[in-house]
Design an enzyme around this catalytic site. Structure first.
Site, PDB file in Angstrom:
ATOM      1  N   LYS A  28      -8.504   1.696  -2.383  1.00 30.94           N
ATOM      2  CA  LYS A  28      -7.946   2.777  -3.200  1.00 30.94           C
ATOM      3  C   LYS A  28      -6.605   2.420  -3.823  1.00 30.94           C
ATOM      4  CE  LYS A  28      -8.361   6.357  -0.280  1.00 30.94           C
ATOM      5  NZ  LYS A  28      -8.505   7.752   0.173  1.00 30.94           N
TER       6      LYS A  28
ATOM      7  N   LEU B 147       9.519  -6.454   8.167  1.00 28.29           N
ATOM      8  CA  LEU B 147       9.839  -5.189   8.833  1.00 28.29           C
ATOM      9  C   LEU B 147      11.212  -5.203   9.489  1.00 28.29           C
ATOM     10  CD1 LEU B 147       6.359  -4.475  10.534  1.00 28.29           C
ATOM     11  CD2 LEU B 147       7.090  -4.008   8.189  1.00 28.29           C
TER      12      LEU B 147
ATOM     13  N   ASP C 163       0.028   0.785  -4.480  1.00 29.73           N
ATOM     14  CA  ASP C 163      -0.858   1.730  -5.170  1.00 29.73           C
ATOM     15  C   ASP C 163      -0.705   1.649  -6.688  1.00 29.73           C
ATOM     16  OD1 ASP C 163      -2.035   2.729  -2.919  1.00 29.73           O
ATOM     17  OD2 ASP C 163      -1.077   4.695  -2.985  1.00 29.73           O
TER      18      ASP C 163
END
Length: 351
Positions: free
Chosen positions: A123, A151, A90
């Site tokens: 976004k 992961l 982000d």
């Protein structure tokens, strides 16, 4: 693009890359990242930063942009690479969108949550005045590179956290995905989404689960990338969770806060007569099986009222409340009464 690859290989100009990596990821994988760029003769600058909800601010964006400016990045041919969890993706996305109005960037998610959520869509943003993602924009990456091997090194709680966003898509759109989570949830937690040949009876549950989660997310986001239509099923679990998450930082992770929101909204759906009691119990049982919280003491009735008032402000004066109407089925409602919400809350607290 084979043609672009060929041009890059024959070009006399040395390839250059600016990489922002989460500092924890850097400790685990930084040496391999550096070795990769060195072996491929790429001039590079690696900026390792603490990327958490508490540091997700414009200050960190400006810090990145100072370094980008020093590196003399060519915004047409040298994309910024973000390697980390959702917060890192982000922040870097916002920095890239601001630098010379728009610089291309690439997302490399390293947590399950960012793999199925932050890596998809347009976004980006940062927190502002104790409000989650209050500053941001819509600038999609030029690519997202997905690699489940990252992961292996994240804690079990982070796997569970990512399962919250996968469950969101299952409840809204895909009963098959819900069944995968219900039947293989513990296995996915135990194996950290690695494809293990020794567990043949599980099939490749990790690949199926992540693929369906991303595909259903894309189905929802692609036709409405800029959120021109505010009726969004992907907002399930995101009505009260932003307020709750910021209020109790750092005790809840994003997917955990989302799941608490989804648990409450499951009770709302039941109180409205949209969801049978046995479906409600199946959903809550699945949540517990994924080791997700279904309640938090910070989620008071006053907080819920405040969060829904904020929702009304930013969604065109309507609640636009996504609610499950069955397993893998949902709709959006604007007519849920305060009395129904309060009745659902009381039952939730009692349970």
């Amino acid at each position: 693009d084979p043609q672009q690859t060929e041009l890059a290989m024959v070009s006399k100009r040395k390839l250059r890359r600016f990489i922002v990596i989460d500092e924890v990821v850097d400790k685990l994988y930084g040496s391999e990242v550096r070795e990769y760029f060195e072996e491929n003769n790429v001039q590079h600058k690696i900026l390792a930063l603490p990327t958490t909800e508490e540091t997700k601010s414009m200050d960190l964006v400006l810090n990145i942009l100072h370094e980008v400016q020093s590196f003399s990045l060519d915004r047409r041919t040298e994309p910024i690479i973000a390697i980390g969890g959702g917060v890192c993706l982000d922040i870097v996305g916002l920095a890239a969108s601001l630098y010379r109005r728009r610089t291309p960037y690439i997302r490399v998610p390293t947590t399950l949550l960012s793999y199925v959520d932050a890596s998809v869509g347009a976004k980006n943003g940062v927190n502002f005045l104790q409000c989650k993602n209050k500053l941001g924009g819509y600038t999609p990456p030029v690519a997202s590179f997905l690699d489940r091997s990252f992961l292996q090194s994240i804690p079990r709680r982070h796997i569970s956290n990512g399962l919250g966003e996968i469950l969101k898509m299952a409840l809204m759109k895909h009963k098959g995905l819900f069944d995968l989570l219900k039947n293989h949830g513990k296995y996915l937690l135990d194996t950290k989404f690695q494809s293990c040949n020794s567990f043949a009876h599980h099939g490749d549950a990790a690949l199926q689960t992540t693929r369906i989660a991303i595909e259903t997310m894309l189905e929802e986001l692609a036709p409405n990338l800029w959120e021109d239509d505010l009726d969004r099923l992907v907002d399930f679990g995101h009505l009260i969770s932003p307020e709750l998450e910021m209020r109790v930082l750092p005790s809840l992770m994003h997917g955990e806060a989302v799941n608490i929101d989804m648990a409450f909204m499951t009770y709302v759906a039941h109180a409205r007569g949209l969801l049978a009691a046995e479906d409600k119990e199946q959903i809550l049982q699945c949540m517990r099986g994924l080791e997700l919280p279904v309640w938090h003491s910070g989620c008071s009735w006053a907080l819920i009222q405040r969060a829904l008032r904020e929702r009304l402000k930013h969604s065109g004066g309507q609640l636009r409340m996504p609610l499950p109407t069955g397993l893998g089925m949902a709709d959006i409602f604007n007519d849920t009464s305060e009395e129904t919400l309060e009745r659902a809350y009381e039952l939730w607290v009692k349970d």
